[in-house]
Design an enzyme around this catalytic site. Structure first.
Site, PDB file in Angstrom:
ATOM      1  N   ASP A  70      26.576  61.300  18.282  1.00 49.13           N
ATOM      2  CA  ASP A  70      25.658  61.281  17.138  1.00 49.13           C
ATOM      3  C   ASP A  70      24.247  61.520  17.677  1.00 49.13           C
ATOM      4  O   ASP A  70      24.018  61.493  18.892  1.00 49.13           O
ATOM      5  CB  ASP A  70      25.793  59.944  16.387  1.00 49.13           C
ATOM      6  CG  ASP A  70      25.321  60.069  14.941  1.00 49.13           C
ATOM      7  OD1 ASP A  70      24.700  61.097  14.599  1.00 49.13           O
ATOM      8  OD2 ASP A  70      25.555  59.129  14.155  1.00 49.13           O
ATOM      9  N   ASP A  94      20.006  64.824  11.256  1.00 53.33           N
ATOM     10  CA  ASP A  94      19.894  64.911   9.802  1.00 53.33           C
ATOM     11  C   ASP A  94      18.956  63.824   9.286  1.00 53.33           C
ATOM     12  O   ASP A  94      18.522  62.962  10.052  1.00 53.33           O
ATOM     13  CB  ASP A  94      21.284  64.788   9.156  1.00 53.33           C
ATOM     14  CG  ASP A  94      22.073  63.603   9.685  1.00 53.33           C
ATOM     15  OD1 ASP A  94      21.995  63.340  10.894  1.00 53.33           O
ATOM     16  OD2 ASP A  94      22.754  62.922   8.888  1.00 53.33           O
TER      17      ASP A  94
HETATM   18  N1  GUN Z   1      26.084  57.426  11.157  1.00 51.89           N
HETATM   19  C1  GUN Z   1      26.313  56.788  10.002  1.00 51.89           C
HETATM   20  N2  GUN Z   1      25.747  57.469   8.971  1.00 51.89           N
HETATM   21  C2  GUN Z   1      25.150  58.545   9.490  1.00 51.89           C
HETATM   22  C3  GUN Z   1      24.407  59.620   8.932  1.00 51.89           C
HETATM   23  O1  GUN Z   1      24.186  59.709   7.726  1.00 51.89           O
HETATM   24  N3  GUN Z   1      23.969  60.575   9.807  1.00 51.89           N
HETATM   25  C4  GUN Z   1      24.194  60.486  11.149  1.00 51.89           C
HETATM   26  N4  GUN Z   1      23.775  61.467  11.926  1.00 51.89           N
HETATM   27  N5  GUN Z   1      24.885  59.485  11.685  1.00 51.89           N
HETATM   28  C5  GUN Z   1      25.352  58.516  10.874  1.00 51.89           C
END
Ligand code: GUN
Length: 745
Positions: free
Chosen positions: A109, A144
């Site tokens: 992420d 995002d």
């Molecule tokens: N992890 C939990 N929700 C989100 C999200 O909306 N975007 C991102 N990049 N990671 C997340």
């Protein structure tokens, strides 16, 4: 205990070079799918759970996840690695797989979630993607903008557009690395839809649904379902859908039934830290337990009291294992349910575990606009439903159509009745809609006779009555009232109508006249006088007499014997009706075309008198009614006859599918590339990437005809997908070929 030791599971083999990043569907149950995501670190089977691993706090070692639990992918946070110099240096030198000691698929992420939790992050949009690429992740995530459910529509709109604005630079920075393109939009359906449409235009590999963590934390499961229904139909079907931050097993069945492919779970570790256990029906505290809610392998020899008395770290670890095992077990259950065609049933069962989940489930399946199509008028709260429909009426109905029309029917196996929920299962709705939109009665129909009160097989129980009616009143349309609706007797052995496993009183139930009238209207015979006959027990003759009187038909006929010849003729006529009407419903043919094909047909019956094969006027086998589900199998000659009846021009594009607008055009056509022709002729399947055009009404589970670009019939088969899927997928089977026509045919 099963033996496992570190290093016992082999490292994954990379996928084939040409497949990297591709997603294929191997099995489906409506919108639910089992798939394979091809990566450099193995072929990940979906639906999959990606445990969240914090590189600083490893409650369960990633290698243990790989070796002991067979976990194929995990997710970690690149922002944390980027921020900590020691981690950053090691990751850049040896790669993220080495840093985590995990040989499978690593998704990272981007720091968006940190910005939601703790405020702004310092990293740049391009910088974080470049960093993820530099540490060798398999699937990276762009930065995002998180859309919270408490944000105003304007704020969420900005988040959606800002995320889209960052897409181009992120995709460019990712190069060959697969990239997640999160869908934002808060709880605003139009913004979720817009986000899905705009993000689809960029070259992402996976689409996570973002901004749902607070929705789940607040147990707003109806909003969660709405978010899925707004976003998923607008995403390219060949990209897996990841539910960001969804790791509670309670949500798996519903999410998978609506099309989710990937989940990630920090819950297994976070809940363990808090002394809480995950179960498919909710959460429990270890402090309250004498026995385990589910006996999992990691606690087989331990009681909750034993675990409570462990040192804190050991207890946390034990509970994390417990939570992970429960989560994986529920995921496995969901996968098997997809294979068995029972994912909706599982979602239905699970919905009873929590009021908010139940509300979500009822919202999905029983809103008035939907249940209007069935006899139960309002399960879902009336006032709420009216609110839902305000403004953009119709949008949810399109999404529901997307769920319903993609269900495969008929299916093998009976319907397990489980109360009112049974009737709104999407595959039952699909079966009903197929009849309502494709079937018409015969031109001569003047009266309808409705039998009710018994379970199938209907023909075996009522053959004398069917023959009698056919012989004496040829202008009668005979129907069976089943718990799933009114069906013409030509379809009496078709699933799901023919096999409902329910208590007697469900089968006995004779709904009121209003509902019967509505069913007759749906069948297009609302104006035709009807009479109902209770088919239970003795005295059916007397009840038929009453029905004849009600229809002003002479009753003395009832006592006239039918000689053998007439009986045979009536039986043949019933067989003819069956062949014609099954062609209409299962092969989407109009009555005239089906009648032309069945003209002069003869039949081969089994010992019970059921038709096994339908032969054309030259005695050549064209169709086989299937005993196991009541469907129709085509032969090559049958496919050729049907192809010759086609009036529409052949398709020359892969169009946007159109639900509901398909009646009477015949089975869908797929046009294949010249390369595929010899294979199809030999009866081999059609793979994605080889279809150049198809009809807009092609549907998974339905028969289709396969032609070449010159318009010559090559074979016939069962489609595995709709037109959107044919357009998007590049890997996997598009059509399972059932018969190929060699050149001389
Ligand atoms: N992890 C939990 N929700 C989100 C999200 O909306 N975007 C991102 N990049 N990671 C997340």
């Amino acid at each position: 205990m099963p033996a496992w030791t570190e290093g016992t599971r082999k490292d994954p083999k990379p996928c084939r070079e040409q497949d990297r990043g591709k997603f294929e569907v191997t099995q489906r149950d409506g919108r639910a799918r089992l798939g394979k995501l091809h990566t450099e670190h193995g072929i990940l089977e979906t639906p999959a759970l990606l445990p969240v691993v914090n590189p600083n706090i490893r409650t369960i070692e990633p290698r243990v996840m790989w070796d002991k639990y067979g976990i194929g992918a995990l997710i970690t946070n690149s922002y944390i690695i980027w921020k900590h110099d020691d981690l950053k240096v090691e990751a850049q030198q040896n790669g993220v797989h080495s840093l985590l000691n995990f040989p499978g698929v690593v998704m990272t992420d981007s720091g968006t979630f940190q910005s939601y939790m703790y405020g702004d992050v310092e990293v740049g949009v391009e910088e974080i993607v470049t960093f993820q690429k530099s540490i060798g992740v398999d699937i990276a995530t762009m930065l995002d903008v998180f859309s919270r459910p408490d944000m105003t529509e304007k704020e969420v709109e900005e988040a959606v557009h800002e995320t889209v604005n960052r897409a181009t630079v992120s995709v460019e920075a990712s190069g060959e690395t697969m990239l997640n393109g999160p869908i934002q939009g808060g709880v605003f359906r139009k913004l979720r839809q817009l986000s899905a449409q705009l993000m689809s235009e960029h070259d992402f590999s996976v689409h996570p649904i973002g901004g749902i963590v607070p929705v789940m934390e607040q147990q707003r499961y109806k909003d969660y379902a709405k978010i899925m229904m707004a976003a998923l139909p607008n995403l390219p079907p060949n990209r897996p859908v990841h539910m960001f931050g969804c790791g509670h097993p309670m949500l798996f069945p519903m999410s998978i039934a609506l099309g989710a492919d990937l989940f990630d779970s920090a819950a297994y570790a976070l809940f363990a830290r808090d002394g809480r256990l995950l179960t498919p029906w909710g959460t429990e505290r270890i402090d309250d337990l004498v026995d385990w809610p589910m006996l999992m392998p990691c606690v087989a020899m331990l009681s909750p009291a034993d675990v409570r008395s462990m040192p804190a770290m050991e207890k946390e670890k034990c509970l994390a294992h417990y939570n992970l095992e429960v989560t994986l077990a529920e995921l496995a259950r969901c996968k098997q349910a997809v294979r068995d065609g029972k994912i909706w049933q599982l979602a239905e069962q699970r919905s009873h575990q929590h009021p908010a989940l139940r509300e979500a489930f009822l919202w999905l399946s029983t809103r008035p606009a939907i249940s209007g199509n069935y006899r139960r008028d309002l399960f879902y709260n009336d006032r709420e439903a009216a609110k839902d429909l305000q403004g953009d009426r119709g949008m949810w109905e399109d999404s529901w159509d997307w769920v319903v029309w993609n269900q495969q029917t008929p299916r093998v196996g009976g319907i397990q009745w489980s109360g009112d929920d049974t009737f709104v299962r999407p595959h039952i709705q699909k079966a009903r809609r197929a009849i309502h939109t494709r079937w018409t009665t015969r031109e001569e129909t003047k009266h309808t006779f409705i039998f009710h009160g018994i379970r199938g097989p209907f023909r075996d129980r009522l053959l004398d009555q069917f023959i009698w009616l056919q012989h004496h009143i040829p202008a009668v349309q005979t129907l069976m009232l089943t718990p799933l609706g009114l069906i013409p007797i030509a379809l009496e052995d078709v699933n799901p109508f023919a096999h409902v496993n329910a208590p007697e009183w469900v089968l006995d139930h004779r709904p009121d006249d209003l509902w019967i009238k509505r069913e007759l209207e749906r069948l297009g015979i609302g104006e035709v006088p009807y009479a109902c006959v209770d088919a239970r027990g003795d005295g059916i003759k007397a009840r038929m007499e009453q029905a004849l009187e009600r229809l002003n038909l002479p009753i003395n006929m009832l006592h006239m014997p039918i000689d053998n010849e007439d009986r045979k003729a009536a039986d043949a006529t019933l067989n003819l009706h069956q062949a014609i009407e099954k062609m209409m419903v299962m092969l989407n043919m109009d009555r005239a075309a089906a009648e032309t094909i069945a003209q002069g047909a003869s039949y081969v019956a089994n010992r019970q008198g059921r038709v096994k094969n339908v032969l054309d006027s030259n005695g050549i086998h064209i169709l086989s009614p299937r005993l196991r589900d009541g469907g129709l199998s085509l032969t090559n000659t049958g496919a050729t006859h049907i192809f010759n009846q086609r009036k529409e021009p052949l398709p020359n594009t892969i169009p946007i599918p159109e639900w509901n607008g398909t009646s009477g055009n015949g089975p869908a056509i797929v046009v294949v590339e010249p390369d595929a022709e010899p294979y199809v002729r030999q009866g081999r399947n059609v793979f994605h990437g080889f279809v150049t055009a198809c009809d807009r009404w092609i549907l998974p589970g339905e028969s289709c005809l396969i032609v070449n670009q010159q318009g010559h019939l090559l074979g016939h088969g069962i489609s595995q997908c709709n037109a959107d899927e044919i357009r998007a997928f590049t890997k996997g089977i598009a059509i399972k070929t059932r018969g190929g026509l060699l050149e001389k045919e």
